[in-house]
Design a protein around this motif. Structure first.
Motif, mmCIF file in Angstrom:
data_model
loop_
_atom_site.group_PDB
_atom_site.id
_atom_site.type_symbol
_atom_site.label_atom_id
_atom_site.label_comp_id
_atom_site.label_asym_id
_atom_site.label_seq_id
_atom_site.Cartn_x
_atom_site.Cartn_y
_atom_site.Cartn_z
ATOM 1 N N PHE A 1 0.829 -1.197 0.000
ATOM 2 C CA PHE A 1 0.000 0.000 0.000
ATOM 3 C C PHE A 1 0.870 1.257 0.000
ATOM 4 O O PHE A 1 0.598 2.206 -0.741
ATOM 5 N N LEU A 2 1.925 1.258 0.804
ATOM 6 C CA LEU A 2 2.808 2.424 0.862
ATOM 7 C C LEU A 2 3.542 2.646 -0.457
ATOM 8 O O LEU A 2 3.730 3.789 -0.886
ATOM 9 N N ILE A 3 3.962 1.556 -1.087
ATOM 10 C CA ILE A 3 4.612 1.691 -2.394
ATOM 11 C C ILE A 3 3.632 2.302 -3.399
ATOM 12 O O ILE A 3 3.971 3.238 -4.131
ATOM 13 N N ILE A 4 2.422 1.799 -3.422
ATOM 14 C CA ILE A 4 1.414 2.291 -4.372
ATOM 15 C C ILE A 4 1.064 3.747 -4.102
ATOM 16 O O ILE A 4 1.032 4.575 -5.022
ATOM 17 N N VAL A 5 0.826 4.085 -2.831
ATOM 18 C CA VAL A 5 0.437 5.455 -2.489
ATOM 19 C C VAL A 5 1.558 6.439 -2.805
ATOM 20 O O VAL A 5 1.319 7.492 -3.406
ATOM 21 N N ALA A 6 2.781 6.108 -2.410
ATOM 22 C CA ALA A 6 3.896 7.024 -2.657
ATOM 23 C C ALA A 6 4.156 7.169 -4.158
ATOM 24 O O ALA A 6 4.387 8.282 -4.645
ATOM 25 N N ALA A 7 4.112 6.058 -4.875
ATOM 26 C CA ALA A 7 4.330 6.129 -6.326
ATOM 27 C C ALA A 7 3.234 6.961 -6.989
ATOM 28 O O ALA A 7 3.522 7.800 -7.852
ATOM 29 N N ARG A 8 2.003 6.747 -6.601
ATOM 30 C CA ARG A 8 0.880 7.515 -7.170
ATOM 31 C C ARG A 8 1.031 9.007 -6.854
ATOM 32 O O ARG A 8 0.762 9.851 -7.688
ATOM 33 N N ARG A 9 1.457 9.287 -5.631
ATOM 34 C CA ARG A 9 1.629 10.686 -5.211
ATOM 35 C C ARG A 9 2.666 11.397 -6.086
ATOM 36 O O ARG A 9 2.572 12.601 -6.307
ATOM 37 N N TYR A 10 3.638 10.639 -6.551
ATOM 38 C CA TYR A 10 4.670 11.199 -7.415
ATOM 39 C C TYR A 10 4.338 11.026 -8.902
ATOM 40 O O TYR A 10 5.197 11.205 -9.747
ATOM 41 N N GLY A 11 3.107 10.643 -9.202
ATOM 42 C CA GLY A 11 2.643 10.627 -10.581
ATOM 43 C C GLY A 11 2.780 9.311 -11.334
ATOM 44 O O GLY A 11 2.632 9.288 -12.551
ATOM 45 N N ALA A 12 3.047 8.219 -10.646
ATOM 46 C CA ALA A 12 3.215 6.933 -11.333
ATOM 47 C C ALA A 12 1.877 6.408 -11.859
ATOM 48 O O ALA A 12 0.833 6.594 -11.249
ATOM 49 N N SER A 13 1.958 5.749 -12.978
ATOM 50 C CA SER A 13 0.791 5.071 -13.540
ATOM 51 C C SER A 13 0.804 3.621 -13.037
ATOM 52 O O SER A 13 1.684 3.217 -12.282
ATOM 53 N N LYS A 14 -0.152 2.844 -13.523
ATOM 54 C CA LYS A 14 -0.172 1.418 -13.176
ATOM 55 C C LYS A 14 1.098 0.732 -13.665
ATOM 56 O O LYS A 14 1.591 -0.193 -13.038
ATOM 57 N N TRP A 15 1.623 1.195 -14.794
ATOM 58 C CA TRP A 15 2.860 0.623 -15.328
ATOM 59 C C TRP A 15 4.017 0.859 -14.362
ATOM 60 O O TRP A 15 4.802 -0.043 -14.091
ATOM 61 N N GLY A 16 4.130 2.071 -13.868
ATOM 62 C CA GLY A 16 5.208 2.401 -12.945
ATOM 63 C C GLY A 16 5.100 1.635 -11.641
ATOM 64 O O GLY A 16 6.102 1.155 -11.095
ATOM 65 N N ILE A 17 3.887 1.498 -11.150
ATOM 66 C CA ILE A 17 3.671 0.757 -9.904
ATOM 67 C C ILE A 17 3.996 -0.719 -10.111
ATOM 68 O O ILE A 17 4.681 -1.338 -9.287
ATOM 69 N N SER A 18 3.526 -1.282 -11.204
ATOM 70 C CA SER A 18 3.837 -2.691 -11.504
ATOM 71 C C SER A 18 5.341 -2.891 -11.642
ATOM 72 O O SER A 18 5.900 -3.859 -11.123
ATOM 73 N N GLY A 19 5.987 -1.972 -12.333
ATOM 74 C CA GLY A 19 7.431 -2.066 -12.504
ATOM 75 C C GLY A 19 8.171 -1.993 -11.187
ATOM 76 O O GLY A 19 9.168 -2.693 -10.980
ATOM 77 N N SER A 20 7.688 -1.163 -10.269
ATOM 78 C CA SER A 20 8.358 -1.035 -8.983
ATOM 79 C C SER A 20 8.240 -2.316 -8.164
ATOM 80 O O SER A 20 9.205 -2.739 -7.528
ATOM 81 N N ILE A 21 7.092 -2.945 -8.201
ATOM 82 C CA ILE A 21 6.911 -4.187 -7.437
ATOM 83 C C ILE A 21 7.743 -5.311 -8.052
ATOM 84 O O ILE A 21 8.466 -6.027 -7.345
ATOM 85 N N ILE A 22 7.683 -5.448 -9.359
ATOM 86 C CA ILE A 22 8.480 -6.480 -10.042
ATOM 87 C C ILE A 22 9.973 -6.203 -9.858
ATOM 88 O O ILE A 22 10.755 -7.107 -9.575
ATOM 89 N N GLY A 23 10.357 -4.930 -10.005
ATOM 90 C CA GLY A 23 11.763 -4.560 -9.835
ATOM 91 C C GLY A 23 12.269 -4.822 -8.427
ATOM 92 O O GLY A 23 13.417 -5.237 -8.237
#
Length: 167
Positions: free
Chosen positions: A68-90
């Motif tokens: 949840f924190l990864i998703i919220v922080a990434a979204r707050r900085y403008g990440a799309s679903k692609w960026g969020i998925s990439g961060s979790i996989i990465g």
């Protein structure tokens, strides 16, 4: 004597499970599983079944909060679903590959860098905007640090609870 051996094996497993959090593995889940096995072996003398369920509840909350924190922080900085998925996989790929370089430190660094790189690269692939991609990576990085902090605090809390019950 057998009780002492069981305790030593259990505490070793709990400590190993704690450190597995830094390898990108579900260490808190392993701590709860270790506790369930210990409770079964000792006929729940030190632990009640409710206590073990409480540990599983802590696991559920801390694991959920990490993502949840990864998703919220990434979204707050403008990440799309692609960026969020990439961060979790990465993050997962980074923890695994980093563990091969240096078991504990490499896994931590790999996980954190993997979150940043995965979020950045997939966001760049989607938007072709370097600034937006870097922001996505930074947000993912901040969320990962927060999530790792939550998981570590939860693991320490569980270990204190276990130590209190045993001793």
């Amino acid at each position: 004597m057998l009780d002492l051996i069981v305790e030593i094996v259990f505490l070793t497993a709990v400590l190993g499970s704690f450190f597995s959090n830094f390898f990108g593995l579900p260490g808190n889940l392993l701590i709860a599983l270790d506790s369930l096995v210990y409770g079964l072996v000792t006929n729940f003398n030190s632990f009640t079944f409710t206590f073990v369920l409480t540990l599983y509840l802590i696991v559920l909350i801390s694991e959920s909060l990490e993502y949840f924190l990864i998703i919220v922080a990434a979204r707050r900085y403008g990440a799309s679903k692609w960026g969020i998925s990439g961060s979790i996989i990465g993050g997962i790929a980074g923890a695994i590959s980093g563990a091969f370089v240096t078991p504990v430190i490499g896994a931590i660094i790999g996980s954190v860098l993997g979150v940043f790189l995965g979020g950045t690269l997939l966001e760049l692939f989607k938007s072709y905007n370097l600034r937006a991609a870097l922001n996505s990576g930074i947000g993912s990085f901040i969320g990962k640090i927060g999530g790792l902090s939550v998981k570590t605090c939860a693991a320490v809390t569980m270990i204190i609870m276990i130590g209190y019950r045993i001793y």
